[in-house]
Scaffold this motif. Structure first.
Motif, PDB file in Angstrom:
ATOM      1  N   PHE A 227      23.293  56.290 -37.671  1.00  0.00           N
ATOM      2  CA  PHE A 227      24.678  55.837 -37.736  1.00  0.00           C
ATOM      3  C   PHE A 227      24.898  54.738 -36.711  1.00  0.00           C
ATOM      4  O   PHE A 227      24.207  54.687 -35.686  1.00  0.00           O
ATOM      5  N   VAL A 258      32.428  55.109 -37.055  1.00  0.00           N
ATOM      6  CA  VAL A 258      31.027  55.473 -37.254  1.00  0.00           C
ATOM      7  C   VAL A 258      30.650  55.153 -38.695  1.00  0.00           C
ATOM      8  O   VAL A 258      31.291  55.616 -39.639  1.00  0.00           O
ATOM      9  N   PRO A 260      27.378  54.743 -41.565  1.00  0.00           N
ATOM     10  CA  PRO A 260      25.962  55.031 -41.858  1.00  0.00           C
ATOM     11  C   PRO A 260      25.111  53.765 -41.811  1.00  0.00           C
ATOM     12  O   PRO A 260      25.514  52.715 -42.311  1.00  0.00           O
ATOM     13  N   GLN A 286      23.472  51.535 -32.420  1.00  0.00           N
ATOM     14  CA  GLN A 286      23.034  52.737 -33.117  1.00  0.00           C
ATOM     15  C   GLN A 286      23.419  53.949 -32.294  1.00  0.00           C
ATOM     16  O   GLN A 286      23.171  54.008 -31.088  1.00  0.00           O
TER      17      GLN A 286
END
Length: 301
Positions: A227, A258, A260, A286
């Motif tokens: 994420f 957040v 993906p 990340q």
């Protein structure tokens, strides 16, 4: 070689089991012992110091059996207790010198080591004031100083940030980290505040109700997730809406968004979207797991 080893260590009281077949190995470094209040952290420390007998199982510190070698262990170990145990009518210098002499240092060496240690913990200018007039943070530093003054091989710090404000906690954590990095002294530090130990520990041991939940390096606990965390200077709702319009799934986590990380193009989409909205980008990185999240995952299994 492990500096602390326990095997099936159990401690039972009439109404509760404080430690339940606990088996751990602690290597040199800064080791965090994590658990809620009542998890068995202080009980473990008392057993390791030879101050309390286990109901069953074995424990060794610095290769010595805690059951038979308590005095030898205490000669080589420093201990900072959780509770307030300082005499208010003496100065930090008097108290730490006394503790150094109790550890076997000659008078001159005790005074020299005390001055050096109080300077290290940031109390040198206040060293002649009575402890009773110290703030909570200063008292915690006195307790840390007496644990270090005899140059131990390992120090056991029981909730060293208790009662401290955020700045005081940061200062104490920096001091704890330096104990190992500057002097090579292994540290076992307990806390119920998971984020603190994540910041300073090389290895983390998580216990709950006296049982081992997990023991691994901090890097394994805080492994990189798939994420991306996004933080902007303004208009996060607008940015989140535009990211969704661009085909990204967005979950709000407080002030963070957040997203993906399906592939590297996500970074470009976020960058371009933020530029189109016309706000500043504070963070695009990340995301890493936190110990608290891993603890929760394990507890829910």
């Amino acid at each position: 070689m492990p500096v602390i080893q326990t095997e099936e260590l159990t401690k039972r009281f009439p109404a509760v089991t404080a430690l339940d077949r606990l088996t751990i190995d602690v290597e040199p470094g800064v080791v965090g012992l994590v658990g809620a209040n009542g998890a068995g952290k202080s009980t473990l420390i008392k057993i390791l110091l030879g101050l309390s007998e286990a109901t069953s199982g074995q424990a060794r510190m610095l290769g010595l059996d805690v059951t038979t070698d308590g005095p030898k262990i205490r000669e080589r170990v420093g201990y900072m207790p959780e509770h307030d145990c300082l005499p208010g009518d003496v100065s930090a210098t008097e108290f730490v010198v006394h503790m150094a002499r109790m550890s076997g240092l000659p008078a001159d060496a005790a005074r020299e080591r005390t001055a050096d240690t109080l300077r290290h913990v940031g109390l040198y200018e206040e060293r002649y004031r009575p402890i009773g007039g110290y703030s909570t943070g200063m008292k915690q530093r006195v307790k840390l100083a007496q644990a270090l003054v005899h140059d131990p091989e390992i120090v056991l710090l029981d909730e060293p940030t208790n009662g401290l404000d955020p700045v005081g906690r940061d200062d104490m954590l920096a001091l704890i980290r330096r104990i190992y990095t500057d002097f090579g002294i292994t540290v076992l530090v307990t806390s119920h505040l998971l984020g603190e130990l994540e910041r300073i520990s090389d290895h983390v041991v998580v216990i709950d109700a006296g049982r081992l939940l997990r023991s691994s390096s901090t890097s394994e606990f805080t492994r990189t997730s798939q994420f991306v965390a996004v933080e902007v200077t303004a208009e996060p709702d607008t940015v989140a809406g535009q990211l969704k319009a661009a085909g990204l799934d967005v979950v709000r986590d407080g002030h963070l968004m957040v997203v993906p990380l399906e592939d590297e193009s996500v970074y470009d989409i976020v960058r371009d979207t933020v530029a189109q909205v016309g706000v500043g980008l504070i963070r695009l990185e990340q995301r890493r797991h936190h110990i608290a999240e891993v603890f929760g995952e394990r507890g829910s299994q």
